[in-house]
Write a protein that holds these residues in place. Sequence first.
Motif, PDB file in Angstrom:
ATOM      1  N   ASP A 105      -5.557   8.634  -2.543  1.00  0.00           N
ATOM      2  CA  ASP A 105      -5.981   7.499  -3.382  1.00  0.00           C
ATOM      3  C   ASP A 105      -6.555   6.373  -2.530  1.00  0.00           C
ATOM      4  O   ASP A 105      -7.480   5.674  -2.945  1.00  0.00           O
TER       5      ASP A 105
ATOM      6  N   ASP B 182       4.393   9.429  -0.551  1.00  0.00           N
ATOM      7  CA  ASP B 182       3.088  10.099  -0.665  1.00  0.00           C
ATOM      8  C   ASP B 182       2.098   9.615   0.379  1.00  0.00           C
ATOM      9  O   ASP B 182       1.266  10.378   0.871  1.00  0.00           O
ATOM     10  N   SER B 183       2.156   8.323   0.683  1.00  0.00           N
ATOM     11  CA  SER B 183       1.053   7.655   1.379  1.00  0.00           C
ATOM     12  C   SER B 183       1.145   7.685   2.897  1.00  0.00           C
ATOM     13  O   SER B 183       0.411   6.977   3.574  1.00  0.00           O
TER      14      SER B 183
ATOM     15  N   LYS C 267       3.017   4.206  -1.303  1.00  0.00           N
ATOM     16  CA  LYS C 267       3.169   4.907  -2.581  1.00  0.00           C
ATOM     17  C   LYS C 267       4.234   5.985  -2.423  1.00  0.00           C
ATOM     18  O   LYS C 267       4.124   6.857  -1.574  1.00  0.00           O
TER      19      LYS C 267
ATOM     20  N   SER D  32       0.807  -1.222   0.000  1.00  0.00           N
ATOM     21  CA  SER D  32       0.000   0.000   0.000  1.00  0.00           C
ATOM     22  C   SER D  32       0.841   1.274   0.000  1.00  0.00           C
ATOM     23  O   SER D  32       0.305   2.374  -0.145  1.00  0.00           O
TER      24      SER D  32
ATOM     25  N   SER E 118       6.689  10.146  -7.156  1.00  0.00           N
ATOM     26  CA  SER E 118       7.280   9.822  -8.460  1.00  0.00           C
ATOM     27  C   SER E 118       6.852  10.883  -9.461  1.00  0.00           C
ATOM     28  O   SER E 118       5.891  10.687 -10.222  1.00  0.00           O
TER      29      SER E 118
END
Length: 496
Positions: A367, A352-353, A240, A238, A243
Amino acid sequence: DQRAPAALKEVAIKGREDTKNKLKASKENKTVSDVISIVQNSSAAGKIQPNVLDIHKDNNGTDHGIRSLEESVINGHGFQPADDNKLKVAEDGTTFYTVFSTDCNSSQQWESYLLFFSAMRIKQTGFITRIASGCTDEQMREARKWHDEHIAVMSSRFKILFTPKFSGIKDENGRSKGNYKYFNKPFGVKYYLENSSDFGWDETLGKMTTIKDKSIVIIIDPDMILLRPLTNDFSGDSVKFWSPFHKKIERKKKVEPGTPFGQTYGFSHNWMKFIEIAGPDSPARQVDERTADLHYQVGPPYIATALDMHSIVRRWAELVPKVHRAKPELMSEMYAYCLAAADMGLPHEVVDSMMLSSDDAYGEGWDMIDNIPDSEVCSSGITPHQSLHPLPTVLHYCQNYGVGDVLFSKYLIPSDIFTCQKPLLIEPGDDVMSPDNAYKPKLGGQKLELKPNMHKRNAFVTCAITSIVNEASLFFKLHNCDEAEANKERTLNLLA
């Protein structure tokens, strides 16, 4: 929905009263372990039935079932104090030292309580320290008393450290000219690393004398709650990574010496405007814009080995007054962190996550929320199920969030939110994703219409944050309030 028969509900109420009396009889030295032992023993004896403890309805009259402290503990969703010692060190031998910087104002008192509670709820490993800077003697006494009475009962791993005031701004001649409260972060963390017994900094030797081999330092903000444990391992499906280019970027997956990590923040390579401040021979001058975008546009959570974090933070504290002098506004301390990391030759892996904050921000974990079915978005915020719907690590509630008639803003939270008399927040209803609720309420009665993805994101955050504030409030009331004085009504409307 879960509804209790009247007779069974009477048993539950009597059991809760019996438990409350036991707690009241000896709560002077009561720990969470003692409390939960009483609750679990009472439950085993049939005095408390899980799922019939505290049936409540939201502001729309919809029955959500039970989300009381007792239920969350019994069902294993909350913190299990018997495991407190086991949580000092992770299974792989890593010790996490998570820190966050505050001053002593009343808002950061309740924010700190909520952060600690969220860490308890998701069983965060390691030690968590609130760094409180610039407190008066009276504020220090009050903060210490609050911590000892209300935070220490959660875990002996939760600490508070007081530091001098670092927020004063000085001009090039050393004259005082105002305050910038975010100076407390770099200077406070430096003070912690060099004065806390966790590391044993020796100024003469120039090193940490008691540091463990696998020590990780994590810097977060006080207005964050943990949705899942902070970690040094980013190998999960999961995760991320940031990028920004079409070509796939190979990223390292674990925090190691020379490899710190951070959350993506959307300021690109703007920090490079201040490279000259680092000096003519700074390694930061060798960083091009592409590398800056890939490895340095980071913010909290900052994660690094203790030695790497100390290197960054020492340089951060040196650079931040100069960067602020050149950019005397918000974000200057974040630019200074990026500059310090580049100056020390420590590029970050950018994730990001790890975080949610602004509902329209790029480079965040939205997301994950967008992928949750509409019917489960609110329940996923209230009771996270990481295996079913993976969530980001932290919710940074620095914005206003709302759905339907429910608004949450940290700036509207009363400073006495965690008291016996204060009611609980109103929460969104079961129809949170109905098209009729596709708006965010605003002060003054206006409504901001929400597009479908913004509707879902606001629904998730509003459900998650109002629920955990209420759960933390129930926790406070269980420990500190008689049944008669504990206000458990969900009636506090921040728009009122």
